[in-house]
Design an enzyme around this catalytic site. Structure first.
Site, mmCIF file in Angstrom:
data_model
loop_
_atom_site.group_PDB
_atom_site.id
_atom_site.type_symbol
_atom_site.label_atom_id
_atom_site.label_comp_id
_atom_site.label_asym_id
_atom_site.label_seq_id
_atom_site.Cartn_x
_atom_site.Cartn_y
_atom_site.Cartn_z
ATOM 1 N N GLY A 273 37.382 29.326 44.365
ATOM 2 C CA GLY A 273 36.353 28.882 45.044
ATOM 3 C C GLY A 273 36.221 29.160 46.380
ATOM 4 C CG LEU A 276 39.127 34.541 50.065
ATOM 5 C CD1 LEU A 276 40.489 34.513 49.300
ATOM 6 C CD2 LEU A 276 39.236 34.344 51.504
ATOM 7 N N GLY A 277 35.568 36.809 48.041
ATOM 8 C CA GLY A 277 35.284 37.912 47.256
ATOM 9 C C GLY A 277 33.905 38.669 47.770
ATOM 10 C CB SER A 302 31.315 43.539 36.176
ATOM 11 O OG SER A 302 31.263 43.679 37.364
ATOM 12 C CG HIS A 378 29.350 40.897 40.759
ATOM 13 N ND1 HIS A 378 30.010 41.776 41.852
ATOM 14 C CD2 HIS A 378 30.377 41.098 39.827
ATOM 15 C CE1 HIS A 378 31.189 42.036 41.451
ATOM 16 N NE2 HIS A 378 31.475 41.700 40.313
#
Length: 469
Positions: A273, A276-277, A302, A378
């Site tokens: 949560g 970072l991504g 994905s 995404h």
């Protein structure tokens, strides 16, 4: 260097506060909480580091029920002091100046926030606190009230792990073996059997791995992304994991026009949560654009991990959607073993499930968290839902998650911010015309079913009316 200094300070602190440095001391949760109160009441750097280390060491030795008790005590004993908060609120209402606002802000913060901050004084404390939050997250389902404790962790971790503190590293065959072993261990999307699988993903010229690290966690990766440089956007994972293009060899990276992000793995459960991504994807795009100026396409390949579970719920009647008969038949066929080997059944299933997957992705509800988690990630980063690929992942994980369906999300650089704003502020899912057309096919199936049901209901009402007259 920093760790050594913190260690020296903590060692000195034990003598100052009259405690012995007992590495194996076992304390009950309530006794650890007393140490937490001592930590908050003190002001010294050395004594604070010593007490922090003692708390964290003792916490690690708690068993699972004791950890739950510890978190419950954090909730009850380190919350907001109601009387102080009320006085501060009344003072601000009476005189809304900056001083009273600052007093109100301070009084309305749970003391847990300060406690966790002070715990971070100890050597290796950041790593221990990340592990502590992982323990906390594992308890939220059975003890949802503990989410109020988690809020302080999220608040602080979002700051501690902001982009400015993260170190982006390119992982290659010369990276230290200890880090490479962790990449193998943490790969969560397309598992690696060992060193040979890893070599195929970083050694060829057209394969890259990038990872984020944090200075307080040393060589422990936080999150990493695997990238394939290709001359086309792939529709199946085999063409990526096989490290081969149509000519049967690794692609000359200078010929590549597409960067494919085919696996993103979070390494630390305690950082779930924490955003970072999105930092990682955007930073890697910038790195690749600089290194390979011919790249035009930045897309993912994905999984759709929640699709099969959602479809099963729809088939059982536990979701909001009432499936048309053709969709029910296709899902029933797809629940049987070996359907992939039956060409006729596979064609029938593909005809229905591809538009059903597109519809599912296009109609997710971000506000109610009713959306595939990979899609949320995404789309929230500003990507576009670009293509739904049938039979893209025939592995056990791929079939169990989504009947083998995978999705391309496209990071169109001049659209990222607009797409992000649309998703974040309006819950709008930006999709390509091809995906929208596929979703419309299933919309039409639903419309025909609803029309037929309404017609049947009208005829039934007419018959009843005729019988009564």
């Amino acid at each position: 260097m920093l760790r050594s200094r913190l260690q020296l300070i903590a060692d000195k602190g034990f003598s100052i506060i009259g405690m012995s440095n007992q590495q194996e001391r076992k304390l009950a949760p309530a006794e650890i909480i007393k140490l937490c109160h001592m930590l908050l009441s003190g002001r010294g750097e050395a004594s604070g580091a010593a007490i922090s280390r003692e708390i964290l060491n003792c916490y690690k030795r708690l068993d699972e029920p004791e950890k739950t008790d510890f978190f419950r005590l954090l909730l009850s004993e380190f919350s907001v002091e109601q009387d102080k908060a009320l006085d501060a609120a009344n003072a601000y209402v009476s005189n809304p100046n900056h001083q009273n606002l600052d007093r109100l802000r301070s009084a309305s913060q749970p003391s847990r926030l300060n406690l966790i901050t002070r715990l971070n004084q100890a050597p290796d404390a950041t790593r221990y606190l990340v592990e502590m939050r992982a323990d906390l997250l594992a308890r939220l389902r059975e003890a949802p009230e503990l989410r109020f404790v988690d809020r302080e962790f999220v608040h602080l971790f979002t700051s501690w792990f902001s982009r400015g503190f993260l170190d982006l590293r390119s992982i290659d065959w010369n990276t230290p073996a200890a880090i490479l072993e962790k990449i193998i261990q943490y790969e969560a999307v397309h598992g690696m059997a060992g060193w040979e699988d890893l070599r195929k993903r970083i050694n060829p010229e057209d394969r890259r791995i990038f990872a984020f690290f944090h200075p307080r966690l040393g060589d422990e990766p936080l999150i990493f992304v695997e990238v394939a440089l290709m001359d086309e956007v792939p529709s199946a994972i085999d063409s990526v994991l096989g490290n081969e293009n149509s000519e049967g060899s690794a692609l000359d990276s200078k010929r590549a026009n597409s960067a494919i992000f085919y696996s993103i793995s979070n390494c630390q459960k305690g950082l779930r949560g924490i955003p970072l991504g999105n930092f990682l994807i955007k930073q890697v795009v910038e790195e690749l654009r600089t290194e390979y100026p011919n790249l035009k396409n930045f897309v993912t390949l994905s999984p759709v991990p929640s699709f099969r579970k959602w479809a099963a719920g729809a088939l059982e009647g536990t979701s909001d959607i009432q499936l048309p008969p053709a969709a029910r038949k296709a899902l029933e066929l797809a629940s049987k073993d070996g359907w992939q080997d039956d060409a006729r059944a596979a064609q029938e299933i593909e005809t229905i499930l591809t538009p059903l997957a597109a519809w599912y992705l296009c109609n997710g509800n971000p506000e109610r968290q009713q959306i595939d988690p990979v899609a949320r990630f995404h789309l929230g980063n500003g990507a576009r839902l670009d293509r739904v690929n049938w039979a893209a992942d025939r592995s056990e994980n791929g079939m169990n998650g989504s009947f083998g369906i995978m999705v391309n999300y496209r990071y169109q650089l001049d659209e990222i911010e607009t797409n992000h704003e649309a998703f974040a502020n309006k819950g709008q899912i930006v999709a390509s015309s091809a995906v929208n057309r596929a979703a419309k096919l299933f919309d039409n199936m639903l419309a025909r079913q609803n029309s037929a049901a309404a017609s049947a209901s009208g005829e039934s009402a007419s018959i009843e009316s005729a019988g009564m007259s």
